[in-house]
Design an enzyme around this catalytic site. Structure first.
Site, PDB file in Angstrom:
ATOM      1  N   ARG A  32       0.847  -1.204   0.000  1.00  0.00           N
ATOM      2  CA  ARG A  32       0.000   0.000   0.000  1.00  0.00           C
ATOM      3  C   ARG A  32       0.886   1.259   0.000  1.00  0.00           C
ATOM      4  O   ARG A  32       0.588   2.220  -0.697  1.00  0.00           O
ATOM      5  CB  ARG A  32      -0.908   0.024   1.233  1.00  0.00           C
ATOM      6  CG  ARG A  32      -1.745  -1.230   1.431  1.00  0.00           C
ATOM      7  CD  ARG A  32      -3.066  -1.203   0.688  1.00  0.00           C
ATOM      8  NE  ARG A  32      -3.880  -2.335   1.102  1.00  0.00           N
ATOM      9  CZ  ARG A  32      -3.917  -3.513   0.462  1.00  0.00           C
ATOM     10  NH1 ARG A  32      -3.223  -3.682  -0.646  1.00  0.00           N
ATOM     11  NH2 ARG A  32      -4.677  -4.499   0.909  1.00  0.00           N
ATOM     12  N   GLU A 176     -13.553 -15.602   9.000  1.00  0.00           N
ATOM     13  CA  GLU A 176     -13.591 -14.968   7.681  1.00  0.00           C
ATOM     14  C   GLU A 176     -13.166 -15.894   6.560  1.00  0.00           C
ATOM     15  O   GLU A 176     -11.978 -16.152   6.377  1.00  0.00           O
ATOM     16  CB  GLU A 176     -12.675 -13.725   7.655  1.00  0.00           C
ATOM     17  CG  GLU A 176     -12.656 -13.075   6.268  1.00  0.00           C
ATOM     18  CD  GLU A 176     -11.716 -11.882   6.148  1.00  0.00           C
ATOM     19  OE1 GLU A 176     -10.990 -11.586   7.120  1.00  0.00           O
ATOM     20  OE2 GLU A 176     -11.704 -11.265   5.085  1.00  0.00           O
ATOM     21  N   LYS A 218     -17.347 -12.790   8.825  1.00  0.00           N
ATOM     22  CA  LYS A 218     -16.888 -11.796   7.847  1.00  0.00           C
ATOM     23  C   LYS A 218     -16.742 -12.516   6.520  1.00  0.00           C
ATOM     24  O   LYS A 218     -16.078 -13.552   6.441  1.00  0.00           O
ATOM     25  CB  LYS A 218     -15.545 -11.201   8.283  1.00  0.00           C
ATOM     26  CG  LYS A 218     -14.929 -10.247   7.256  1.00  0.00           C
ATOM     27  CD  LYS A 218     -13.834  -9.393   7.873  1.00  0.00           C
ATOM     28  CE  LYS A 218     -13.142  -8.565   6.809  1.00  0.00           C
ATOM     29  NZ  LYS A 218     -12.249  -7.541   7.386  1.00  0.00           N
ATOM     30  N   SER A 260     -14.166  -5.699   1.696  1.00  0.00           N
ATOM     31  CA  SER A 260     -14.359  -4.989   0.424  1.00  0.00           C
ATOM     32  C   SER A 260     -13.687  -5.724  -0.729  1.00  0.00           C
ATOM     33  O   SER A 260     -14.159  -5.620  -1.872  1.00  0.00           O
ATOM     34  CB  SER A 260     -13.924  -3.529   0.512  1.00  0.00           C
ATOM     35  OG  SER A 260     -12.597  -3.360   0.891  1.00  0.00           O
ATOM     36  N   GLY A 261     -12.602  -6.442  -0.467  1.00  0.00           N
ATOM     37  CA  GLY A 261     -12.073  -7.427  -1.410  1.00  0.00           C
ATOM     38  C   GLY A 261     -11.707  -6.962  -2.807  1.00  0.00           C
ATOM     39  O   GLY A 261     -11.599  -7.798  -3.702  1.00  0.00           O
ATOM     40  N   GLY A 262     -11.563  -5.652  -3.018  1.00  0.00           N
ATOM     41  CA  GLY A 262     -11.231  -5.176  -4.355  1.00  0.00           C
ATOM     42  C   GLY A 262     -12.387  -4.455  -5.036  1.00  0.00           C
ATOM     43  O   GLY A 262     -12.240  -3.963  -6.154  1.00  0.00           O
ATOM     44  N   ARG A 295      -9.501  -1.812   2.480  1.00  0.00           N
ATOM     45  CA  ARG A 295      -9.229  -0.888   1.376  1.00  0.00           C
ATOM     46  C   ARG A 295     -10.336   0.127   1.154  1.00  0.00           C
ATOM     47  O   ARG A 295     -10.059   1.303   0.915  1.00  0.00           O
ATOM     48  CB  ARG A 295      -8.980  -1.694   0.093  1.00  0.00           C
ATOM     49  CG  ARG A 295      -7.600  -2.277   0.026  1.00  0.00           C
ATOM     50  CD  ARG A 295      -7.499  -3.389  -0.996  1.00  0.00           C
ATOM     51  NE  ARG A 295      -8.148  -4.610  -0.529  1.00  0.00           N
ATOM     52  CZ  ARG A 295      -8.246  -5.724  -1.250  1.00  0.00           C
ATOM     53  NH1 ARG A 295      -7.761  -5.749  -2.474  1.00  0.00           N
ATOM     54  NH2 ARG A 295      -8.829  -6.800  -0.753  1.00  0.00           N
TER      55      ARG A 295
HETATM   56  P1  13P Z   1     -10.508  -5.436   2.364  1.00  0.00           P
HETATM   57  O1  13P Z   1     -11.761  -4.698   2.767  1.00  0.00           O
HETATM   58  O2  13P Z   1      -9.435  -4.536   1.836  1.00  0.00           O
HETATM   59  O3  13P Z   1     -10.799  -6.626   1.516  1.00  0.00           O
HETATM   60  O4  13P Z   1      -9.861  -5.989   3.702  1.00  0.00           O
HETATM   61  C1  13P Z   1     -10.674  -6.517   4.662  1.00  0.00           C
HETATM   62  C2  13P Z   1      -9.965  -7.579   5.377  1.00  0.00           C
HETATM   63  O5  13P Z   1      -9.695  -7.443   6.537  1.00  0.00           O
HETATM   64  C3  13P Z   1      -9.654  -8.809   4.663  1.00  0.00           C
HETATM   65  O6  13P Z   1      -9.255  -9.774   5.598  1.00  0.00           O
END
Ligand code: 13P
Length: 342
Positions: A32, A176, A218, A260-262, A295
């Site tokens: 990042r 998650e 999650k 958010s995953g991208g 992100r």
């Molecule tokens: P993102 O929202 O950037 O995908 O990250 C969340 C997260 O903690 C993934 O483990």
């Protein structure tokens, strides 16, 4: 003991609020920082996280913050531990405890998440340092012949063992599974893989005697792969996600928070909003739907900050704005006009 875990889980998904994932490992935060041309050192990482955590009124829309091992031990310039800064803001400190997704031996292209060895002792230390919830992420990859049931089960077993150790330590486990957006699969393939993953996860959670009201899920939204020729609209994504969760997540789980995953910052907001509107006008759901974005909350703040002390207030405004937008989406009360009103 269990009562505290129930109230912590519920507080994390309280109306108008969600979680800030600021638990990037040293390798991920370097990527990042590379994107904005800032060197990643312990002190630049500390300065960046200090900016995030001292954002005015952070606790208004951020119920909890996931920290990384280095970060939970750090303090502000004035020597106030980050954990205390978050508590004073009304945000609950949390901690990422897995040690990453590694190639699953003999299963090419699939991963298994590591971190169980020594976890009991690490959890005891993190509890002492102030962590009240934890996170463990597994990645599930859609490809030719994957995900296999074997990889899904191996990861489900690992997550349930982690979750049991958390509850033993009086820490709320966030479990998650992230079905990655990489690939050209369609939305149906994501829904199928996510459903299979959730079934396996909750079979293991029940077998491990987890107290589900003291846990959170999650997960990814049900979306097509980034390379898919068809990119579905928000309403389709919201409908598919609610259907998948309704079919595969037990009603005793108090909340589901999305990664958010991208997805873009605004997609993460509008899709969450669409789901909460559907729940408000439809039959509702047993669990709350909120966010745990990394992100999608941090990207604009990272860019505005750019590693320059003079930009701290601008970075904080950017984070505060996305937190507010997602706080409204948590309630199904977001309006795109709010974006420019800031
Ligand atoms: P993102 O929202 O950037 O995908 O990250 C969340 C997260 O903690 C993934 O483990």
């Amino acid at each position: 003991m269990t009562d505290t875990m129930h109230s912590t889980a519920e507080a994390l998904v309280a109306p108008g609020k969600g979680i800030l994932a600021a638990d990037e490992s040293t390798g991920t935060i370097k990527k990042r920082f590379d994107s904005i041309g800032v060197e990643s050192t312990e002190d630049t990482r500390r300065a960046y996280r200090q900016m995030l955590f001292t954002t005015p009124d952070l606790g208004e829309h951020i119920s909890g913050v996931i920290l990384y091992d280095e970060t939970i031990r750090q303090s502000t310039d004035d020597g106030v531990p980050f954990v205390k800064v978050l508590e004073a803001a009304g945000s609950i400190p949390g901690i990422k405890v897995d040690t990453g997704a590694k190639p699953l031996a003999l299963f090419p292209g699939e991963t298994v998440t590591e971190g169980l060895d020594g976890l009991r002792d690490r959890l005891a230390e993190y509890r002492e340092l102030g962590a009240r919830f934890a996170k463990w992420r597994a990645t599930i990859i859609i490809g030719a012949g994957t995900p296999t049931n074997f990889a899904i089960d191996a990861n489900a077993h690992g997550r349930a063992r982690y979750a049991a150790l958390c509850q033993e330590a009086d820490i709320v486990p966030i479990v998650e599974p992230e079905i990655l957006m990489d690939g050209d699969h369609d939305i149906d393939a994501c829904e199928e893989a996510t459903g299979r993953t959730l079934d396996a996860l909750y079979r293991q959670m029940v077998a491990h005697r987890l107290d589900l009201p003291g846990t959170l899920l999650k997960v990814n939204m049900i979306v097509p792969g980034k390379g898919s020729a068809v990119q579905d609209d928000d309403a389709t994504i919201a409908e598919a996600t609610i259907r998948c969760l309704s079919e595969h997540v037990p009603a005793s789980v108090p909340g589901v928070v999305f990664l958010s995953g991208g997805m873009s910052d605004e997609q993460a907001t509008t899709r969450l909003d669409a789901m909460n509107r559907m729940l408000a006008t439809g039959d509702g759901a047993p669990w709350a739907l909120s966010f745990s974005y990394g992100r999608a909350l941090q990207a604009p703040a990272l860019t505005a900050w750019g590693g320059d002390l003079r930009n701290v207030a601008a970075g904080q405004r950017a984070l505060g704005h996305r937190a507010t937008m997602n706080g409204h989406a948590r309630d199904g009360a977001y309006d795109p006009a709010m974006e420019s009103a800031a």
